[in-house]
Design a protein around this motif. Structure first.
Motif, mmCIF file in Angstrom:
data_model
loop_
_atom_site.group_PDB
_atom_site.id
_atom_site.type_symbol
_atom_site.label_atom_id
_atom_site.label_comp_id
_atom_site.label_asym_id
_atom_site.label_seq_id
_atom_site.Cartn_x
_atom_site.Cartn_y
_atom_site.Cartn_z
ATOM 1 N N ARG A 1 0.829 -1.207 0.000
ATOM 2 C CA ARG A 1 0.000 0.000 0.000
ATOM 3 C C ARG A 1 0.865 1.260 0.000
ATOM 4 N N ASP A 2 1.913 1.273 0.828
ATOM 5 C CA ASP A 2 2.820 2.430 0.875
ATOM 6 C C ASP A 2 3.520 2.640 -0.462
ATOM 7 N N MET A 3 3.955 1.549 -1.075
ATOM 8 C CA MET A 3 4.634 1.654 -2.369
ATOM 9 C C MET A 3 3.656 2.136 -3.438
ATOM 10 N N TRP A 4 2.440 1.612 -3.437
ATOM 11 C CA TRP A 4 1.429 2.002 -4.427
ATOM 12 C C TRP A 4 1.110 3.489 -4.309
ATOM 13 N N ARG A 5 0.968 3.968 -3.072
ATOM 14 C CA ARG A 5 0.685 5.395 -2.857
ATOM 15 C C ARG A 5 1.808 6.281 -3.377
ATOM 16 N N ALA A 6 3.025 5.755 -3.362
ATOM 17 C CA ALA A 6 4.180 6.514 -3.846
ATOM 18 C C ALA A 6 4.372 6.346 -5.353
ATOM 19 N N GLY A 7 3.468 5.609 -5.999
ATOM 20 C CA GLY A 7 3.589 5.373 -7.436
ATOM 21 C C GLY A 7 4.652 4.349 -7.772
ATOM 22 N N ALA A 8 4.946 3.471 -6.820
ATOM 23 C CA ALA A 8 5.995 2.469 -6.997
ATOM 24 C C ALA A 8 5.385 1.070 -6.906
ATOM 25 N N ARG A 9 6.243 0.071 -7.002
ATOM 26 C CA ARG A 9 5.800 -1.316 -7.084
ATOM 27 C C ARG A 9 6.532 -2.190 -6.069
ATOM 28 N N LEU A 10 5.814 -3.136 -5.486
ATOM 29 C CA LEU A 10 6.395 -4.173 -4.642
ATOM 30 C C LEU A 10 6.320 -5.474 -5.413
ATOM 31 N N THR A 11 7.447 -6.185 -5.490
ATOM 32 C CA THR A 11 7.506 -7.468 -6.182
ATOM 33 C C THR A 11 8.045 -8.516 -5.225
ATOM 34 N N LEU A 12 7.379 -9.674 -5.166
ATOM 35 C CA LEU A 12 7.900 -10.810 -4.406
ATOM 36 C C LEU A 12 8.632 -11.716 -5.375
ATOM 37 N N ARG A 13 9.880 -11.997 -5.063
ATOM 38 C CA ARG A 13 10.689 -12.848 -5.930
ATOM 39 C C ARG A 13 10.866 -14.225 -5.289
ATOM 40 N N ALA A 14 10.678 -15.256 -6.088
ATOM 41 C CA ALA A 14 10.978 -16.646 -5.742
ATOM 42 C C ALA A 14 10.250 -17.171 -4.509
ATOM 43 N N PRO A 15 8.919 -16.962 -4.427
ATOM 44 C CA PRO A 15 8.217 -17.555 -3.291
ATOM 45 C C PRO A 15 8.224 -19.075 -3.398
ATOM 46 N N THR A 16 8.386 -19.737 -2.269
ATOM 47 C CA THR A 16 8.351 -21.195 -2.245
ATOM 48 C C THR A 16 6.920 -21.647 -2.551
ATOM 49 N N PRO A 17 6.742 -22.890 -2.960
ATOM 50 C CA PRO A 17 5.376 -23.371 -3.208
ATOM 51 C C PRO A 17 4.476 -23.220 -1.977
ATOM 52 N N ARG A 18 5.031 -23.464 -0.807
ATOM 53 C CA ARG A 18 4.244 -23.326 0.436
ATOM 54 C C ARG A 18 3.825 -21.873 0.647
ATOM 55 N N LEU A 19 4.762 -20.953 0.467
ATOM 56 C CA LEU A 19 4.461 -19.533 0.642
ATOM 57 C C LEU A 19 3.442 -19.070 -0.400
ATOM 58 N N ARG A 20 3.620 -19.509 -1.617
ATOM 59 C CA ARG A 20 2.688 -19.158 -2.695
ATOM 60 C C ARG A 20 1.277 -19.672 -2.365
ATOM 61 N N ARG A 21 1.193 -20.884 -1.826
ATOM 62 C CA ARG A 21 -0.099 -21.481 -1.455
ATOM 63 C C ARG A 21 -0.759 -20.674 -0.345
ATOM 64 N N ILE A 22 0.000 -20.305 0.685
ATOM 65 C CA ILE A 22 -0.551 -19.527 1.802
ATOM 66 C C ILE A 22 -1.076 -18.183 1.301
ATOM 67 N N LEU A 23 -0.298 -17.516 0.453
ATOM 68 C CA LEU A 23 -0.722 -16.215 -0.079
ATOM 69 C C LEU A 23 -1.960 -16.360 -0.974
ATOM 70 N N ARG A 24 -2.021 -17.445 -1.729
ATOM 71 C CA ARG A 24 -3.188 -17.673 -2.592
ATOM 72 C C ARG A 24 -4.432 -17.914 -1.738
ATOM 73 N N ILE A 25 -4.299 -18.710 -0.673
ATOM 74 C CA ILE A 25 -5.437 -18.970 0.218
ATOM 75 C C ILE A 25 -5.906 -17.672 0.870
ATOM 76 N N ALA A 26 -4.952 -16.803 1.219
ATOM 77 C CA ALA A 26 -5.284 -15.518 1.844
ATOM 78 C C ALA A 26 -5.752 -14.489 0.813
ATOM 79 N N ARG A 27 -5.736 -14.880 -0.470
ATOM 80 C CA ARG A 27 -6.140 -14.004 -1.567
ATOM 81 C C ARG A 27 -5.281 -12.744 -1.652
ATOM 82 N N VAL A 28 -3.996 -12.947 -1.472
ATOM 83 C CA VAL A 28 -3.033 -11.851 -1.574
ATOM 84 C C VAL A 28 -2.344 -11.942 -2.915
#
Length: 93
Positions: free
Chosen positions: A66-93
Motif C-alpha cells: 500500500r505504501d509503495m502504491w501510494r508513492a507510485g511504486a511497485r512491490l515485487t515478491l521474488r521466488a516464493p516457495t510453493p508453500r508460501l505461494r499457497r498460503i498467499l493464494r489462500i489468503a487471496r493476496v
C-alpha cells in the motif's frame, strides 16, 4: 551553498531469510519502513528463504504494498516457495 540533485533509487532488493511472522515484525518492519522512505521505483522482496508466513506477516506485506502504491511504486515478491505461494493464494493476496 552547494545545490545537490535529489538521489533517485530505482530498485531496492531485500532478502528475507527467515519466516515472516509476528515474532519477526519488530526486526523486519523498521527495515522495510526505511526502504519505503527511500522512495524507490520498485522494491523487490526475495522470499526464497522464507519458509512460511502468518497473518501478521501478510499484514506487513500488504502495508508495504500500500505504501509503495501510494508513492507510485511497485512491490515485487521474488521466488516464493510453493508453500508460501499457497498460503498467499489462500489468503487471496
Amino acid at each position: 551553498m552547494v545545490a545537490t540533485a535529489p538521489c533517485h533509487v530505482p530498485v531496492v532488493e531485500v532478502y528475507v531469510t527467515e519466516r515472516l511472522d509476528v515474532a519477526c515484525l519488530p526486526a523486519v518492519r523498521p527495515v522495510l519502513d526505511a526502504v519505503v522512505r527511500l522512495r524507490p521505483d520498485r522494491l523487490v522482496l526475495d522470499v526464497a528463504g522464507c519458509a512460511t508466513i502468518d497473518a501478521a506477516g501478510i499484514g506487513l506485506l500488504l502495508d508495504v504494498h500500500r505504501d509503495m502504491w501510494r508513492a507510485g511504486a511497485r512491490l515485487t515478491l521474488r521466488a516464493p516457495t510453493p508453500r508460501l505461494r499457497r498460503i498467499l493464494r489462500i489468503a487471496r493476496v
